[in-house]
Design a protein around this motif. Structure first.
Motif, PDB file in Angstrom:
ATOM      1  N   MET A  33       0.571  -1.288   0.164  1.00  0.00           N
ATOM      2  CA  MET A  33      -0.053  -0.037  -0.074  1.00  0.00           C
ATOM      3  C   MET A  33       0.881   1.221   0.034  1.00  0.00           C
ATOM      4  SD  MET A  33      -3.120  -1.131   2.737  1.00  0.00           S
ATOM      5  CE  MET A  33      -3.875   0.586   2.492  1.00  0.00           C
ATOM      6  N   GLY A  87       2.439   1.553  -3.259  1.00  0.00           N
ATOM      7  CA  GLY A  87       1.452   1.958  -4.491  1.00  0.00           C
ATOM      8  C   GLY A  87       0.913   3.228  -4.162  1.00  0.00           C
ATOM      9  N   ALA A  88       1.056   3.946  -3.151  1.00  0.00           N
ATOM     10  CA  ALA A  88       0.728   5.325  -2.752  1.00  0.00           C
ATOM     11  C   ALA A  88       2.012   6.483  -3.199  1.00  0.00           C
ATOM     12  CB  ALA A  88       0.163   5.825  -1.423  1.00  0.00           C
ATOM     13  N   LYS A  89       2.881   5.701  -3.509  1.00  0.00           N
ATOM     14  CA  LYS A  89       4.166   6.537  -4.118  1.00  0.00           C
ATOM     15  C   LYS A  89       4.595   7.260  -2.770  1.00  0.00           C
ATOM     16  CE  LYS A  89       3.207   6.567  -8.706  1.00  0.00           C
ATOM     17  NZ  LYS A  89       2.695   7.032  -9.858  1.00  0.00           N
ATOM     18  N   LEU A 128      -6.950   2.859   1.282  1.00  0.00           N
ATOM     19  CA  LEU A 128      -7.548   2.432   0.029  1.00  0.00           C
ATOM     20  C   LEU A 128      -8.480   3.486  -0.629  1.00  0.00           C
ATOM     21  CD1 LEU A 128      -7.626  -1.495   0.240  1.00  0.00           C
ATOM     22  CD2 LEU A 128      -5.790  -0.011  -0.970  1.00  0.00           C
TER      23      LEU A 128
END
Length: 126
Positions: free
Chosen positions: A1, A4-6, A47
């Protein structure tokens, strides 16, 4: 996560994470990082399909309650700064940081200056 959120992928220590799960699936995470004389709230991710339900607020408040030392964070942009301001964080300058966070936060401040990345440093003040 987090990847994925950088978000900052350094200093990820899973034992410092707090999570919210639904039906055995992670839906929100945040980390309370330990430094000498300070703590950092980091890696807050909810998310997209779970946003707007108060999970980020809940996790942030939980970490504020758990913090045993002055609490700091970095965030990108005014929208996140307003979110954290609503929970008691105030913008501060790099010079106001404890020594243990100056190098870590200094790297992002360099990005702010060189590449105009809108990084804001904040401290929790109740």
């Amino acid at each position: 996560m987090v990847l994925g959120a950088k978000l900052d992928p350094t200093q990820l220590r899973w034992q410092q994470f707090w999570t919210i799960e639904c039906e055995e699936k992670l839906v929100a995470v945040a980390q309370l990082r330990e430094f000498p004389e300070a703590q950092e709230l980091g890696s807050l991710v909810v998310l997209p399909s779970w946003r707007g339900r108060g999970l980020g607020t809940y996790l942030t408040q939980h970490l504020i309650d758990r913090a045993a030392q002055p609490l700091y964070l970095e965030c990108l942009g005014d929208r996140l700064a307003k979110f954290y301001a609503g929970l008691g964080f105030v913008p501060i300058s790099h010079s106001e940081l404890p020594q243990s966070l100056k190098l870590k936060f200094g790297i992002s401040q360099l990005g702010r200056i060189l590449f105009k990345i809108p990084v804001i440093i904040m401290q929790y003040r109740d």
